[in-house]
Enzyme design. Structure first.
Site, mmCIF file in Angstrom:
data_model
loop_
_atom_site.group_PDB
_atom_site.id
_atom_site.type_symbol
_atom_site.label_atom_id
_atom_site.label_comp_id
_atom_site.label_asym_id
_atom_site.label_seq_id
_atom_site.Cartn_x
_atom_site.Cartn_y
_atom_site.Cartn_z
ATOM 1 C CD1 TRP A 10 -0.643 6.068 -6.899
ATOM 2 C CD2 TRP A 10 -0.043 7.527 -8.484
ATOM 3 N NE1 TRP A 10 -0.129 7.175 -6.267
ATOM 4 C CE2 TRP A 10 0.250 8.088 -7.219
ATOM 5 C CE3 TRP A 10 0.258 8.263 -9.634
ATOM 6 C CZ2 TRP A 10 0.823 9.357 -7.072
ATOM 7 C CZ3 TRP A 10 0.835 9.521 -9.491
ATOM 8 C CH2 TRP A 10 1.108 10.062 -8.224
ATOM 9 C CE LYS A 11 -4.045 -2.051 -7.906
ATOM 10 N NZ LYS A 11 -5.099 -3.048 -7.614
ATOM 11 C CG HIS A 95 -0.047 -6.255 -8.322
ATOM 12 N ND1 HIS A 95 -1.295 -6.557 -8.814
ATOM 13 C CD2 HIS A 95 -0.245 -5.441 -7.247
ATOM 14 C CE1 HIS A 95 -2.207 -5.946 -8.079
ATOM 15 N NE2 HIS A 95 -1.596 -5.266 -7.114
ATOM 16 C CD GLU A 167 -1.004 -6.100 -3.277
ATOM 17 O OE1 GLU A 167 -1.499 -4.998 -3.067
ATOM 18 O OE2 GLU A 167 -0.668 -6.492 -4.404
ATOM 19 C CB SER A 212 -9.693 -3.480 0.528
ATOM 20 O OG SER A 212 -10.124 -3.936 -0.741
#
Length: 251
Positions: A10-11, A95, A167, A212
């Site tokens: 959810w950042k 991340h 990612e 995405s």
């Protein structure tokens, strides 16, 4: 056999009201049998989300944790032991937003990785290249180096209790997505690098793709042999969209 996994990052999104609404929507979601679903809310809301998802088949993780396992004098940080105590199972490590925006080094990330495992959390190690690195043909070099940093520090056995998320930085929040074959090629290289050290660890570790991912492309991505699920960003903020991605993983 590796269990498919869908993880929602959810950042730094959410208010008390929107988090409550999203949590309720996720709680009403039908989880396909045999897949693992986890969400990573902002630290402020972790307790609320854990309480709201009890008995719903969805685990909760943290987006970040401290370099030391136990609580202590480290202003602004949350110890992985504290996260484990309240019910977190996973924590994101490395991340690209932590690497690039916050400036976390491989040394810092390795300390966080070790502290998380010592506290009983499962690290989700995020690795990936920038657009400049991909265009220079350095994707596998960069990803391999990020992976080797952990292997060299702790040995291949560290990945017996970890998840890896590939990612590509250029595909995060941009609407751009690696093609299923591009993603598969990198995932296969990751598994090959691990297998050179320990074939069993390589065979069993979950490799997630992030960048995405949405309902429209999830099935094709997850159909690749070395892609075991996804680390989902923006699409995880919509319960219906996230549910559709989970169903794609279940198929």
């Amino acid at each position: 056999m590796r269990r498919p996994m869908v993880a929602g990052n959810w950042k730094m999104h959410g208010t008390r009201a929107s988090v409550a609404e999203l949590t309720q929507g996720l709680g009403n979601m039908l989880i396909p049998e045999g897949i693992e679903v986890a969400v990573f809310p902002p630290a402020l809301f972790i307790n609320e989300v854990i309480d709201g998802l009890k008995g719903k088949g969805i685990t909760v993780g943290a987006q970040n944790s401290a370099v030391q396992p136990e609580q202590g004098a480290l202003t602004g940080e949350v110890a992985p032991s504290q996260l484990a105590e309240v019910g977190c199972k996973f924590v994101l490590i490395g991340h690209s937003e932590r690497r690039q925006v916050i400036g976390e080094s491989e040394e810092v990330l390795n300390r966080k990785f070790a502290a998380a495992q010592k506290s009983g959390l499962t690290p989700v190690l995020c690795i990936g290249e920038t657009l400049e690195e991909r265009e220079a043909g350095k994707t596998l070099e960069v990803v391999g180096r990020q992976l080797s940093s952990v292997i060299d520090a702790f040995g291949i056995a560290a990945f017996a209790n970890a998840v890896i998320a590939y990612e590509p930085v250029w595909a995060i929040g941009t609407g751009l997505t690696a093609s299923p074959q591009q993603a598969q090629d990198v995932h296969a290289a990751i598994r090959k690098q691990l297998a050179a050290k320990d074939a069993e660890v390589a065979q069993n570790v979950q490799l997630l793709y992030g960048g995405s991912v949405k309902a429209a492309n999830a099935a094709e991505l997850f159909g690749m042999p070395d892609i075991d699920g996804g680390l989902i960003g923006g699409a995880s903020l919509n319960a219906d969209e996230f549910g559709a991605i989970c169903r794609a993983a279940g198929n």
